[in-house]
Design a protein around this motif. Structure first.
Motif, PDB file in Angstrom:
ATOM      1  N   LEU A   6      25.467 -13.184 -23.589  1.00  0.00           N
ATOM      2  CA  LEU A   6      26.492 -13.365 -24.621  1.00  0.00           C
ATOM      3  C   LEU A   6      25.873 -13.638 -25.991  1.00  0.00           C
ATOM      4  O   LEU A   6      26.547 -13.527 -27.014  1.00  0.00           O
ATOM      5  CB  LEU A   6      27.412 -14.520 -24.217  1.00  0.00           C
ATOM      6  N   GLY A   7      24.584 -13.975 -25.989  1.00  0.00           N
ATOM      7  CA  GLY A   7      23.927 -14.345 -27.242  1.00  0.00           C
ATOM      8  C   GLY A   7      24.154 -15.794 -27.608  1.00  0.00           C
ATOM      9  O   GLY A   7      24.011 -16.188 -28.764  1.00  0.00           O
ATOM     10  N   LYS A   8      24.503 -16.632 -26.600  1.00  0.00           N
ATOM     11  CA  LYS A   8      24.806 -18.040 -26.837  1.00  0.00           C
ATOM     12  C   LYS A   8      23.994 -18.907 -25.872  1.00  0.00           C
ATOM     13  O   LYS A   8      24.537 -19.762 -25.164  1.00  0.00           O
ATOM     14  CB  LYS A   8      26.306 -18.308 -26.642  1.00  0.00           C
ATOM     15  N   SER A   9      22.682 -18.721 -25.859  1.00  0.00           N
ATOM     16  CA  SER A   9      21.828 -19.448 -24.915  1.00  0.00           C
ATOM     17  C   SER A   9      21.887 -20.948 -25.110  1.00  0.00           C
ATOM     18  O   SER A   9      21.556 -21.718 -24.190  1.00  0.00           O
ATOM     19  CB  SER A   9      20.374 -18.970 -25.045  1.00  0.00           C
ATOM     20  N   ASP A  10      22.289 -21.389 -26.299  1.00  0.00           N
ATOM     21  CA  ASP A  10      22.374 -22.824 -26.560  1.00  0.00           C
ATOM     22  C   ASP A  10      23.716 -23.413 -26.161  1.00  0.00           C
ATOM     23  O   ASP A  10      23.992 -24.591 -26.424  1.00  0.00           O
ATOM     24  CB  ASP A  10      22.115 -23.108 -28.037  1.00  0.00           C
ATOM     25  N   GLY A  11      24.570 -22.614 -25.514  1.00  0.00           N
ATOM     26  CA  GLY A  11      25.882 -23.103 -25.096  1.00  0.00           C
ATOM     27  C   GLY A  11      25.775 -24.228 -24.078  1.00  0.00           C
ATOM     28  O   GLY A  11      24.831 -24.291 -23.278  1.00  0.00           O
ATOM     29  N   VAL A  12      26.739 -25.129 -24.099  1.00  0.00           N
ATOM     30  CA  VAL A  12      26.782 -26.269 -23.181  1.00  0.00           C
ATOM     31  C   VAL A  12      27.628 -25.901 -21.964  1.00  0.00           C
ATOM     32  O   VAL A  12      28.730 -25.362 -22.113  1.00  0.00           O
ATOM     33  CB  VAL A  12      27.384 -27.504 -23.884  1.00  0.00           C
ATOM     34  N   ILE A  13      27.119 -26.177 -20.763  1.00  0.00           N
ATOM     35  CA  ILE A  13      27.837 -25.876 -19.526  1.00  0.00           C
ATOM     36  C   ILE A  13      28.501 -27.144 -19.008  1.00  0.00           C
ATOM     37  O   ILE A  13      27.838 -28.158 -18.777  1.00  0.00           O
ATOM     38  CB  ILE A  13      26.897 -25.293 -18.462  1.00  0.00           C
ATOM     39  N   GLU A  14      29.820 -27.102 -18.858  1.00  0.00           N
ATOM     40  CA  GLU A  14      30.584 -28.221 -18.311  1.00  0.00           C
ATOM     41  C   GLU A  14      31.179 -27.791 -16.970  1.00  0.00           C
ATOM     42  O   GLU A  14      31.465 -26.618 -16.759  1.00  0.00           O
ATOM     43  CB  GLU A  14      31.727 -28.611 -19.259  1.00  0.00           C
ATOM     44  N   GLU A  15      31.366 -28.752 -16.066  1.00  0.00           N
ATOM     45  CA  GLU A  15      31.935 -28.430 -14.759  1.00  0.00           C
ATOM     46  C   GLU A  15      33.162 -29.283 -14.498  1.00  0.00           C
ATOM     47  O   GLU A  15      33.131 -30.513 -14.662  1.00  0.00           O
ATOM     48  CB  GLU A  15      30.906 -28.643 -13.648  1.00  0.00           C
ATOM     49  N   LEU A  16      34.260 -28.624 -14.129  1.00  0.00           N
ATOM     50  CA  LEU A  16      35.481 -29.309 -13.716  1.00  0.00           C
ATOM     51  C   LEU A  16      35.575 -29.232 -12.196  1.00  0.00           C
ATOM     52  O   LEU A  16      35.577 -28.142 -11.628  1.00  0.00           O
ATOM     53  CB  LEU A  16      36.710 -28.648 -14.350  1.00  0.00           C
ATOM     54  N   THR A  17      35.642 -30.367 -11.552  1.00  0.00           N
ATOM     55  CA  THR A  17      35.690 -30.381 -10.079  1.00  0.00           C
ATOM     56  C   THR A  17      36.943 -31.068  -9.542  1.00  0.00           C
ATOM     57  O   THR A  17      37.163 -31.071  -8.334  1.00  0.00           O
ATOM     58  CB  THR A  17      34.452 -31.099  -9.504  1.00  0.00           C
ATOM     59  N   ALA A  18      37.752 -31.655 -10.425  1.00  0.00           N
ATOM     60  CA  ALA A  18      38.984 -32.304  -9.979  1.00  0.00           C
ATOM     61  C   ALA A  18      40.108 -31.280  -9.950  1.00  0.00           C
ATOM     62  O   ALA A  18      40.445 -30.676 -10.966  1.00  0.00           O
ATOM     63  CB  ALA A  18      39.348 -33.465 -10.906  1.00  0.00           C
ATOM     64  N   GLY A  19      40.676 -31.063  -8.773  1.00  0.00           N
ATOM     65  CA  GLY A  19      41.726 -30.059  -8.609  1.00  0.00           C
ATOM     66  C   GLY A  19      43.106 -30.664  -8.775  1.00  0.00           C
ATOM     67  O   GLY A  19      43.475 -31.585  -8.047  1.00  0.00           O
ATOM     68  N   PHE A  20      43.863 -30.160  -9.745  1.00  0.00           N
ATOM     69  CA  PHE A  20      45.198 -30.684 -10.003  1.00  0.00           C
ATOM     70  C   PHE A  20      46.294 -29.766  -9.467  1.00  0.00           C
ATOM     71  O   PHE A  20      47.420 -30.193  -9.275  1.00  0.00           O
ATOM     72  CB  PHE A  20      45.404 -30.876 -11.514  1.00  0.00           C
ATOM     73  N   ARG A  21      45.977 -28.489  -9.259  1.00  0.00           N
ATOM     74  CA  ARG A  21      47.005 -27.518  -8.916  1.00  0.00           C
ATOM     75  C   ARG A  21      47.074 -27.199  -7.426  1.00  0.00           C
ATOM     76  O   ARG A  21      48.146 -26.984  -6.882  1.00  0.00           O
ATOM     77  CB  ARG A  21      46.756 -26.215  -9.699  1.00  0.00           C
ATOM     78  N   VAL A  22      45.924 -27.110  -6.777  1.00  0.00           N
ATOM     79  CA  VAL A  22      45.917 -26.650  -5.388  1.00  0.00           C
ATOM     80  C   VAL A  22      45.998 -27.853  -4.444  1.00  0.00           C
ATOM     81  O   VAL A  22      45.220 -28.798  -4.578  1.00  0.00           O
ATOM     82  CB  VAL A  22      44.643 -25.825  -5.095  1.00  0.00           C
ATOM     83  N   PRO A  23      46.926 -27.839  -3.470  1.00  0.00           N
ATOM     84  CA  PRO A  23      47.061 -28.969  -2.538  1.00  0.00           C
ATOM     85  C   PRO A  23      45.793 -29.205  -1.721  1.00  0.00           C
ATOM     86  O   PRO A  23      45.003 -28.281  -1.479  1.00  0.00           O
ATOM     87  CB  PRO A  23      48.221 -28.538  -1.631  1.00  0.00           C
TER      88      PRO A  23
END
Length: 686
Positions: free
Chosen positions: A514-531
Motif C-alpha cells: 500500500l506504500g504505508k509501511s509505517d502504518g500502525v496495526i491494531e487488533e480487535l478481539t472483543a466480539g459484540f455482534r456474533v453470539p
C-alpha cells in the motif's frame, strides 16, 4: 421567526425531564434548519459561480440538519464533577452534556446536544471506575421508535457502586436490524474509540474477527476525521472502498446518519475501470497478474520506448539555425531517466530542456530571448519530432495488450522477474485483434491502472478507508495506495476471512504494498455482534485457515440461538427459515452459489418472499437469499446456513473453501441454524 423554548422540566420525574430535553432539542434543531433555509445570499456573492458554490454548501447544511424521527437525537449524558478545562482547585461546578450524533444549540447558542466527536464527549466512551476522567455520572438512554423509554446510570465517582455491564448497551447491540447497516455511536467501546479518534496523519490497520465492529470503526473514523479536519479533507477528499456493490449498499446510510454526506464510496474495480471487463482469468493467471513483480515488468515495458538520439536537432528561427548535438540531448535523456520521475512528466520536460540549450546559444550570440521564446522553441516542429522519436507517448491499455499477446515483448521485459512458465501463464491463449475487441479481466484493469500511474501520477486523496482488505492482491493494494499517496488510510480486514487465491498473508506485507509501511496495526478481539455459541463453533476452523490468529471472544451475555440439523432436503431448509422469521428482525439464508437457484425455487413454491444481497429489507420482506460468495461484510439477526460442505467445495481449494465457510458461519447476530444432508466438513467436528 418564533424561537423554540425548552419545555419546563418536571421536577420529580427524571424520565419526564429527559423527554422534555429531547423535545426541546428537536425544536432547536428545527430552528437551526429553518435558519439555514431562510438564508438570503443575493447580496453576499460577487458572481454566479460564488452563488452556486454557496447555494450548494447551504443545501448540504440543510440536509445535514434533518431530524430523523426514528433516530435518537442523543443517546447519553455526562455529568462532570468540574467544568471541563477549569482548574479543579477552584472548585468549579460541574457541567452536564448530552451526547448525540450531531451538535444542537438553542437560540442563545448554548449547546443542547454535543457532537459525539467533540473532545468533551470522549469520556462517554473512555471513562471507567478505574479512570473516571472527572465524570461523576454517565447516563445511557433507551429508545423505542425515537422516544425515550428508559435510562441507566453509572456513578463512576462512587467507589461503593459495583461495576456492572450496561443492560441498555447490550440491548442496543442486540437490537434487531431491518434495512441497511446503522451507526454504532451509542455503543462504541474504549478500544474502538482509540482507533476512531487516532490522528489524520497516520495510517491505521485494524485486524478484527467477525462481529468486532471493524467496519463500523472505519466508518466512524471517517466521520471523526471530517469533524476534526473538515477544511483539509474538504480540499483533498475522502473515499470508502468496499469489496462489492452489495456491501456498499449495506453501509451507505451510516455516514449520512452522522451528518456526513460528501464521502464517495467505490469498489477497487470502480477505481481501475479504464476498460470494460468482459473476461475472467483462471486462478493461476489472476495470482500472477496480481503479483507485485508485475509492477517492475510494466515499468520496464513503458521505459523501453525511450531511445537515445542518433542525430542532432536543428532549430530554425528566422534566418538563424541553432544546432543541439545528439550527445547533449542524450545527456538530458539520461538525466531524466536517473531522476525516476513519471514517464509523461519527463516527456513534457524534454522539449523544455532542448529549448533551454537553444536559448543559451541565442544569449551567447547577443540576443535577449525571454520565456516566451523558450516556449516557442519547445513547440518547434523539429523539437517536437525529436521528442516523438526519443520519448514517444505510451497508451497504457495498448501496452498491457502487447504484453499479454506478444510473447517476445513480454519475455524481453519479464526477464529475471518471471520465469518462462509464469510468462506462459499470463499470456492470452487465443489471438486477439485489437484493444477494443479484447476480453479484459479484472486483474488486467489493475495492470492498466499501474501503467497509467507510471505514465502520469494518480490523484491522491486526503484519506481512504479500505474494508475487507484481506482479499486484495498486491497490485490492488498498489492501486489503492496511489489514491492516498500523500494522505493516510484506514485498512480493515480479517486474515481468517481471506477468500481469494491471492489473499493477504500478513498485514505488514499488505501495508508495504500500500506504500504505508509505517502504518500502525491494531487488533480487535472483543466480539459484540456474533453470539458466543456461534463464534465458538466457527472458531473450530481457525487452526486450519489462520494458524496463530487469536479467536474472537464474544462479550455478549446472551449466548444466542444455535443449532446444527441433519435434514432431508430443501423443504426443511425452508422450514428453518420460516421458524426464524417468527422472530423480530432480519433473516439471511446463506448457501453455496450453485445451490441458490434451487433454494430460490423452494422459497417461491412455499410463498415466502425474499431479497437479493444489497436489496433493503422491509417489515414485509425480511428474508435475504445470499450466495456464499457475497456474504462477506453482511449481517443478519438470524441465519440459516445450508450445506457447509457445498460452500467449501465451491472454492478452488480447501483452505479458501474453509475460509468462505468461516465467513458464512459468522453472519448471525442473534441465532444460527446449520442445515445439511451431506456430512459436515471434518474440521467442524474437531
Amino acid at each position: 421567526m418564533s424561537r423554540p423554548s425548552t419545555p419546563a422540566p418536571v421536577a420529580d420525574d427524571p424520565l419526564a425531564r429527559e423527554r422534555s430535553h429531547l423535545a426541546g432539542s428537536r425544536a432547536a434543531l428545527r430552528a437551526m434548519r429553518e435558519d439555514a433555509e431562510s438564508l438570503d445570499i443575493k447580496d453576499v456573492t460577487a458572481n454566479w459561480v460564488n452563488a452556486e458554490v454557496l447555494a450548494r454548501q447551504i443545501g448540504e447544511r440543510i440536509k445535514a440538519l434533518a431530524d430523523l424521527s426514528d433516530t435518537p437525537l442523543f443517546f447519553g449524558r455526562l455529568d462532570y464533577l468540574h467544568s471541563p478545562g477549569a482548574d479543579r482547585a477552584e472548585g468549579a461546578d460541574g457541567e452536564r452534556f448530552y451526547i448525540g450524533r450531531r451538535h444542537v444549540h438553542d437560540h442563545d447558542g448554548d449547546p443542547m446536544v454535543i457532537d459525539w466527536r467533540a473532545p468533551v464527549s470522549q469520556p462517554f466512551y473512555r471513562a471507567s471506575k478505574k479512570d473516571p476522567l472527572d465524570v461523576g455520572l454517565r447516563r445511557r438512554f433507551g429508545y423505542t421508535r425515537g422516544e425515550i423509554t428508559a435510562y441507566e446510570d453509572e456513578h463512576l465517582s462512587d467507589p461503593d457502586e459495583a461495576a456492572a455491564t450496561s443492560k441498555l448497551l447490550q440491548q442496543e447491540i442486540e437490537r434487531p436490524r431491518v434495512g441497511p447497516m446503522r451507526d454504532i455511536v451509542a455503543t462504541i467501546q474504549p478500544e474502538q474509540d482509540e482507533i476512531v479518534r487516532s490522528g489524520l496523519g497516520g495510517t491505521v490497520c485494524v485486524q478484527g474477527g467477525p462481529g468486532t465492529g471493524k467496519t463500523a470503526v472505519g466508518l466512524h473514523r471517517v466521520a471523526y476525521l471530517l469533524y476534526a479536519h473538515r477544511e483539509r479533507l474538504a480540499r483533498t477528499g475522502t473515499l470508502v472502498i468496499g469489496p462489492n456493490r452489495s456491501f456498499l449498499h449495506y453501509i451507505e446510510q451510516v455516514l449520512p446518519a452522522l451528518g456526513e454526506l460528501a464521502v464517495r464510496q467505490a469498489t477497487v474495480d470502480d477505481l481501475v475501470a479504464h476498460v470494460e471487463v468482459s473476461g475472467a482469468d483462471d486462478s493461476a493467471a489472476a495470482v500472477l497478474k496480481g503479483d507485485a513483480r508485475m509492477a517492475e515488468v510494466l515499468k520496464r515495458a513503458v521505459y523501453s520506448h525511450v531511445t537515445m538520439p542518433a542525430e542532432p536537432v536543428m532549430v530554425v528561427r528566422g534566418s538563424r539555425r541553432w544546432r543541439v548535438p545528439a550527445y547533449e540531448i542524450e545527456g538530458m535523456v539520461r538525466e531524466l531517466l536517473d531522476r525516476d520521475i513519471r514517464y509523461g512528466a519527463a516527456r513534457e520536460a524534454l522539449p523544455q530542456r532542448i529549448a533551454h540549450v537553444v536559448l543559451v546559444q541565442m544569449e551567447r550570440s547577443g540576443e535577449a530571448p525571454d520565456d516566451r521564446v523558450q516556449d516557442a522553441v519547445a513547440r518547434n516542429a523539429a523539437v517536437k519530432a525529436a521528442v516523438k522519436s526519443i520519448w514517444p507517448q505510451v497508451d497504457p491499455a495498448k501496452l498491457v495488450f502487447r504484453l499479454l499477446t506478444d510473447a517476445d515483448f513480454l519475455a524481453a521485459h519479464a526477464k529475471g522477474i518471471l520465469d518462462e512458465d509464469e510468462q506462459g501463464t499470463i499470456l492470452w491463449s487465443k489471438p486477439v485483434r485489437s484493444v477494443k475487441s479484447a476480453k479484459w479481466s479484472a486483474a488486467d484493469t489493475v495492470l492498466i491502472d499501474e501503467t497509467r500511474d507510471i505514465v502520469e501520477r494518480t490523484h491522491s486523496l486526503g484519506h481512504v478507508v479500505l474494508d475487507e482488505a484481506q482479499d486484495l492482491s498486491p497490485m490492488q493494494y498498489r492501486a489503492v495506495g496511489r489514491r492516498c499517496s500523500t494522505g493516510s488510510a484506514t485498512v480493515l480486514g480479517d486474515l481468517a476471512q481471506g477468500t481469494t487465491p491471492w489473499a493477504t498473508r500478513s498485514w505488514d506485507e499488505a501495508l508495504a504494498h500500500l506504500g504505508k509501511s509505517d502504518g500502525v496495526i491494531e487488533e480487535l478481539t472483543a466480539g459484540f455482534r456474533v453470539p458466543t455459541d456461534v463464534i465458538t463453533y466457527a472458531s473450530r476452523l481457525l487452526p486450519h485457515i489462520a494458524p496463530g490468529l487469536a479467536p474472537v471472544a464474544s462479550v455478549r451475555e446472551n449466548p444466542g440461538f444455535f443449532d446444527v440439523r441433519g435434514i432431508g432436503g430443501a423443504g426443511e431448509v425452508v422450514a428453518a427459515c420460516e421458524e426464524l422469521l417468527r422472530n423480530e428482525g432480519s433473516t439471511g439464508l446463506i448457501a453455496a452459489d450453485a445451490r441458490v437457484p434451487e433454494l430460490g425455487e423452494a422459497l417461491t413454491a412455499a410463498g415466502i418472499g425474499f431479497l437479493a444481497p444489497g436489496e433493503e429489507t422491509t417489515a414485509e420482506t425480511r428474508l435475504t437469499l445470499v450466495p456464499a460468495s457475497l456474504a462477506k461484510g453482511l449481517e443478519y439477526d438470524y441465519v440459516v446456513l445450508d450445506e457447509p460442505q457445498a460452500v467449501v467445495d465451491g472454492e478452488p481449494d480447501e483452505r479458501t473453501g474453509l475460509r468462505r465457510l468461516y465467513v458464512a458461519l459468522t453472519r448471525a447476530v442473534s441465532g444460527l441454524i446449520v442445515t445439511h444432508t451431506a456430512p459436515l466438513p471434518a474440521q467442524l467436528a474437531e
